[in-house]
Design a protein around this motif. Structure first.
Motif: not given
Length: 313
Positions: A11-15, A17-20, A26-31, A37-41
């Motif tokens: 979305s505009k502000a949030k990412l 995520v779900c790992i299967e 998890a949830s991250f800011n879209n910036d 942080s998503l890459a590290a996750f």
């Protein structure tokens, strides 16, 4: 071995995520910080592929930045993901549920990474997109001016906006032309496409920006990709009416226009159109058939140009 896939609902502000497999949420800011942080996750959980829907444009930033950080990404068709969810009995729709559905869809389809466009390709697409926006705005402003025939003050105000949009349009056209001329392969493709009367600079720019696969895929594949391949609708003895669905609407719309113009100058296209008219085909069927024939011709020219370029280098 089953892949570990991270589904991302953008979305505009949030990412979200779900790992299967595993269902880790998890949830991250879209910036930039959130994407890092998503890459590290993803690294922490040994994710092999990140998948997101191609919708809205908000996915572009995370897609590019994850690739730049060495995380492979793929884009999924949003409509296909939604239909998959419904087929699996998932009628609820939240950001977290969507991220899980995206990951499960990617597993079911065994999606492969979607290649990251080059910097030049990304810039060209941005320029072409902006030119289309400016052109649309210019049309709107001209319509508004026409409705102000009795108000010279308001006409003057609109004239200023029109003048600005025209300057931007010329500037963007120049930037696009320069990019194409500066790239040997793009220039070669542009040269061979312009051999078809009716194909001008804007069409060339749209093809380069929005259909980079042209000349690489087969004629059938490129027609399906653009959405000019009639889809079968048969069952048993019933032969249903075939129609086009999906595809790249921007490319398709400009091919409709250019094919109609090209048929005025190209006798083979004119004869093809006349045969369809004589056979009593509907107007829309004729438009689609003409556009597909033009696309196939452009695809063949692009294939020859790519081969000639490869041999020359």
């Amino acid at each position: 071995m089953k892949k570990t896939i991270c589904g991302v609902d953008v979305s505009k502000a949030k990412l979200d995520v779900c790992i299967e497999p595993g269902g880790r949420l998890a949830s991250f800011n879209n910036d930039t910080a959130g994407i890092a942080s998503l890459a590290a996750f993803c690294r922490e959980h040994a994710v092999t592929l990140v998948v997101m829907e191609a919708s809205g444009g908000y996915e572009r930033r995370v897609f590019v930045e994850l690739w730049e950080q060495g995380i492979g990404c793929a884009l999924a068709n949003a409509r296909s993901v939604r239909r998959y969810a419904e087929a699996m009995g998932i009628l609820e729709k939240t950001d977290r549920i969507d991220s899980s559905v995206i990951a499960r869809f990617a597993h079911a389809k065994n999606l492969a990474p979607t290649a990251l466009p080059s910097q030049a390709q990304q810039r060209l697409k941005a320029l072409v997109t902006r030119l289309r926006q400016v052109t649309d705005d210019l049309t709107v402003q001209k319509q508004r001016r026409a409705s102000m025939f009795d108000n010279t003050e308001m006409q003057a105000s609109v004239d200023e906006v029109i003048a600005l949009l025209k300057r931007q349009s010329r500037s963007l056209e120049g930037e696009i032309a320069s990019m194409i001329d500066d790239d040997p392969l793009w220039a070669k493709l542009a040269e061979t496409w312009r051999e078809v009367k009716g194909v001008a600079g804007r069409t060339v720019g749209r093809l380069h920006a929005e259909l980079p696969e042209i000349g690489i895929l087969s004629n059938k594949a490129i027609a399906k990709l653009v959405g000019l391949a009639p889809i079968a609708n048969d069952s048993g003895k019933r032969k249903g009416k075939r129609s086009i669905r999906g595809g790249r609407a921007g490319v398709r719309s400009i091919l409709f226009l250019v094919a109609a113009i090209a048929a005025r100058y190209d006798q083979s296209l004119a004869d093809f159109r006349d045969r369809l008219v004589a056979a009593g085909k509907e107007k829309m069927v004729i438009r689609i058939a003409l556009a597909r024939k033009l696309l196939v011709r452009l695809n063949a020219k692009a294939r020859e140009a790519r081969a000639a370029y490869a041999n020359a280098t």
